[in-house]
Design a protein around this motif. Sequence first.
Motif: not given
Length: 732
Positions: A85-90, A173-181, A263-270, A274-279
């Motif tokens: 359901e949420f894998w598309y976020l990467y 809260i993660t932006g790519n597969f590596l950091m997500g794993g 974390a989902y509704i505030k997630r910046p799409s741009e 990146e490794a982590l969405i929130y600095p």
Amino acid sequence: MKLKIYSGKQIKMNIKEQVWIPVILLIGFFLAFPVAELLMMGNWFGMNYTYDQLQILYENLWKDGFLRTGFAITVIAALLNSVSEFWYLYSSKKVDFYHSIPVKRSRMFFSRMFTGIIFFAGPYLLMEFLTVCIGAMRGCFSLHLMKLAFYMFLIHLICYLLIYFAIVLVICITGNFLMGGLCFVGVFLYGTVLSSLITGYEETYFRTYARMLYGVCKVLKRDVSPLFLGNELVDKYSQGELKGFLFPVLCVVLVLTAASFFAYIKRPSERTGEALIYPFTQVVIRILVVIPTGLGTGLFFSLFPENTSSRDAWEIFGLLVGVILSYSLLEIVYQMDFRKIYVHWVQLILCGVLAILMAAGFKTDVIRYDRYFPKSGQVEMISWNGVNMESSDYAEEKADGRYVIGTNNVEAMIDLGNSEDLLQAVKKAADRTYKNIKNNVGKEDLEESGRMVTFGFTMKSGTTIYRNYIVDSQILKDILQAAYREGDYKKDRYSILNIDSKYLFSITGIFGDGVYTTLWERDKEKRTEFLEALRQDILEADAEILTGQPCGKLYLSFGQIPQERTPDNMVPDGREFLSGAGGMVYMFPQFSRSLALLEEEEDLSISLQDVDVESADVVFDLSEDATVLSDPVQYTGKEELTELKNILIPPELVPEWETFNSPWADLTLNIRGKEAVEGWAIRPGEKTPEFILLDQERAQEGILGENESEDSTDLTTNLEDTTDTEVMDIYE
């Protein structure tokens, strides 16, 4: 016009597009419930269990068996649904597409969440209903079982939401597969690893550390990981201990749900990619990873040198290596650029300093771990383990005449009580232990100065604290006396005597003559009479009697005891599950009733005074490590033998609350009409005879070659284990 794209139709569309998920889960729950039920019931009917037994086994299947198999599929369901359901976020393209749709993200979130719940609940309830039908066809159905099925679904649903939202939060809260794993592995294993690290430091630097899982380490290991927390929830429900645990788990589920939602509704799409969405999470994860890694490598490196003086240097070196390497690798994952590896060098220095300070804190015991002792009035119960001096199984009779038998286990904590006298007696052990620690007594020497005992303090706040203290014989006696005065410890200690005498199989005893004797082997009535007399003697004995000097030791063996019916000990054909139990009981001179029965036996010698000792052979230690022994010195004189008979006692009759004194390597008594008995000690409170001390001194002089006496020629040395050089050194 209001857009209805994320409505019931969209959920139906999601089900059609991802129909493979409910199909997989349907197969999984089919194996976990109906197939498992058919296998178990097939075995039960094949083993000819009675109807009543089948009802007990089937109910336990809903309270335990299905919980385990269902939990495994629940974990898989949470993983599949959250990822699908949420894998598309990467994916930047998919994020741009979905977030360009004029639909609120909150609605998207709950729509996907509801889809996941339907994917889980649909196959689950269908297979659970089928399982109930199969049981009903086999004659196992009741409203109580329906209630158990409903409760099981709720438990698994809570576990599903717990793991589901934990994974969703990681994805959000993660932006790519590596950091997500990496974060996925960290969320499920971080608490266990950190708990092991803290345990390692406590065991290394805290001298009173007890190897018991409690406090922060217990929370980290069992409750931080969503997977382990769900498993503990299943265990608590299976054991009937869910009260007080369910509410905290529900709070964790709500926190994870809220965190995932925001974390989902505030997630910046741009920031997708990146490794982590929130600095700010970069700093948090950096601290949580770098410092423990440094501490772990520091502890590992400190184990290398055998010389203790260089361990500190090696620990600091390993700590810095771990901090630098973990920081570097983490920064590479963050920045995806080797050139920016030390862009946050200030944070690197701070992590290194904090790691060194934490390691120093463990080493210097800044939290006063070893000095801690609970205050009076705060302790609800004191327990201990490792002191099984009178090792006996626990026995409790039920109303139906069956028994609950608890096998003796030295690792089990045994309740002592909570009296002020008991607390002060334990405090003596704590003060003695800390005094040795303060005087820098080595760990090995510390343990040699007494017995290492683990004490547990259950506080009125509900927490439990464990400490290891060194206990000598006098402190041990004080603790036992305080525990016996309270009453409960005495009741539990001698609970085995409450087993009906018809199950008493044998009584074996050893008394002052040092000979093991089976009592009334073929006289069941006499054994029954003795057991009743022993019960009465122990019931009337006070704490001072039960911690005195024993005059005998009995080993009681019970057999063919019917145990309480449980699913674990069910026997086919309705037969009783029979087991045995055993225990050891000291005999004391004040046990008038039982001793009177023993004295009626002609072949039994209660005291060493009652036997005719022909001679005594003594072997002396001639070296500190007992590798060099003297030849046996034989005593046949009447006065010498009489003096020995007055003070000797078998080692088996020296309890741990008395001081064991054996100035020789071995002493053998040759008793007329009996086999020679080896290994004797001096009765506590008695002194070594002068002629023994004199011959021991002569033996030492003979081996050292100094001031040899005329009698020393008869005391030769066993030099088989010595080298030629050592022999020359001895006689020079």
